[in-house]
Design an enzyme around this catalytic site. Structure first.
Site, PDB file in Angstrom:
ATOM      1  N   HIS A   1       0.935  -1.233  -0.014  1.00 29.75           N
ATOM      2  CA  HIS A   1      -0.037  -0.106   0.047  1.00 29.75           C
ATOM      3  C   HIS A   1       0.814   1.288  -0.008  1.00 29.75           C
ATOM      4  CE1 HIS A   1      -3.889  -1.992   1.688  1.00 29.75           C
ATOM      5  NE2 HIS A   1      -3.363  -2.785   0.895  1.00 29.75           N
TER       6      HIS A   1
ATOM      7  N   GLU B   1       0.951   3.844   1.973  1.00 27.66           N
ATOM      8  CA  GLU B   1       1.484   4.198   3.394  1.00 27.66           C
ATOM      9  C   GLU B   1       2.764   3.231   3.694  1.00 27.66           C
ATOM     10  OE1 GLU B   1      -2.977   4.206   3.819  1.00 27.66           O
ATOM     11  OE2 GLU B   1      -1.642   3.400   2.265  1.00 27.66           O
TER      12      GLU B   1
ATOM     13  N   CYS C   1      -6.089   1.977   5.850  1.00 31.18           N
ATOM     14  CA  CYS C   1      -6.794   0.550   6.540  1.00 31.18           C
ATOM     15  C   CYS C   1      -5.974   0.032   7.620  1.00 31.18           C
ATOM     16  CB  CYS C   1      -6.471  -0.472   5.296  1.00 31.18           C
ATOM     17  SG  CYS C   1      -4.899  -1.096   5.092  1.00 31.18           S
TER      18      CYS C   1
ATOM     19  N   CYS D   1      -2.140  -0.617   7.566  1.00 30.14           N
ATOM     20  CA  CYS D   1      -1.350   0.633   7.559  1.00 30.14           C
ATOM     21  C   CYS D   1      -1.662   1.354   8.957  1.00 30.14           C
ATOM     22  CB  CYS D   1      -1.701   1.449   6.340  1.00 30.14           C
ATOM     23  SG  CYS D   1      -1.519   0.715   4.950  1.00 30.14           S
TER      24      CYS D   1
END
Length: 206
Positions: free
Chosen positions: A98, A100, A128, A131
């Protein structure tokens, strides 16, 4: 407004993270520092958040260009970008890739430290659960995100993970920075994908 401010102060006294919306007049406070005096975000702070969120949006466009869900992130420390990342789970065959996570990893490598104490993470979409956990482990001091994620957002939408009392680190959260631009980028991406899918769909037969 007064009720909202009092609610945030009550949460801070209980040890929860303090969440603030994107309003230059909103009272903000870093809950990680205990009894730190309350300050008011001024126009300069708003301009800084806009500037770095645009850096995150540039990363999101890189994801879009690679046919990945357009989410981008940057890590900022002492007013400079020290980490950048965008969504790449498909191209890297990595479910943890992801935006992040990529930005935090990049920043940690550059700084030579897995703790990013005092850093701010700017991301175009609400993080999410995975993260959010990484944000805590990296000791990110401040999270700024653009659009909320009603299906998987773990900061406000589906849960308030950063406020869990078992965590020994608190994160200041600022929301809805350049929200329309961040949301429109996601919406247009999925609209284009739906349109492409319909074009490729075989014509109905009798």
């Amino acid at each position: 407004m007064a009720a909202a401010v009092l609610s945030r102060l009550d949460n801070a006294r209980r040890g929860y993270c303090v969440s603030v919306s994107y309003d230059p007049a909103m009272v903000t406070r870093d809950a990680a520092s205990g009894d730190t005096p309350i300050t008011v975000r001024d126009r300069d702070a708003v301009d800084v958040d806009d500037r770095f969120m645009r850096e995150a949006l540039a990363q999101a466009h890189l994801a879009r260009d690679s046919c990945e869900v357009p989410v981008g992130a940057v890590v900022v420390l002492e007013d400079r970008v020290v980490g950048r990342g965008h969504n790449r789970p498909i191209s890297t065959v990595d479910p943890t890739a992801h935006a992040e996570m990529a930005a935090i990893r990049d920043a940690a490598r550059r700084m030579g430290n897995y703790r990013l104490t005092g850093a701010t993470l700017y991301v175009t979409l609400e993080p999410c659960a995975m993260c959010a956990g990484a944000i805590v482990h990296a000791r990110i001091g401040r999270l700024v995100f653009g659009a909320t994620e009603p299906k998987a957002g773990a900061v406000h939408s589906t849960m308030r993970m950063l406020e869990h009392p078992s965590f020994n680190h608190r994160v200041e959260v600022v929301t809805t920075v350049l929200e329309d631009e961040c949301r429109d980028l996601i919406k247009s991406f999925f609209a284009e994908r739906r349109g492409a899918a319909q074009t490729l769909r075989p014509a109905p037969t009798r």
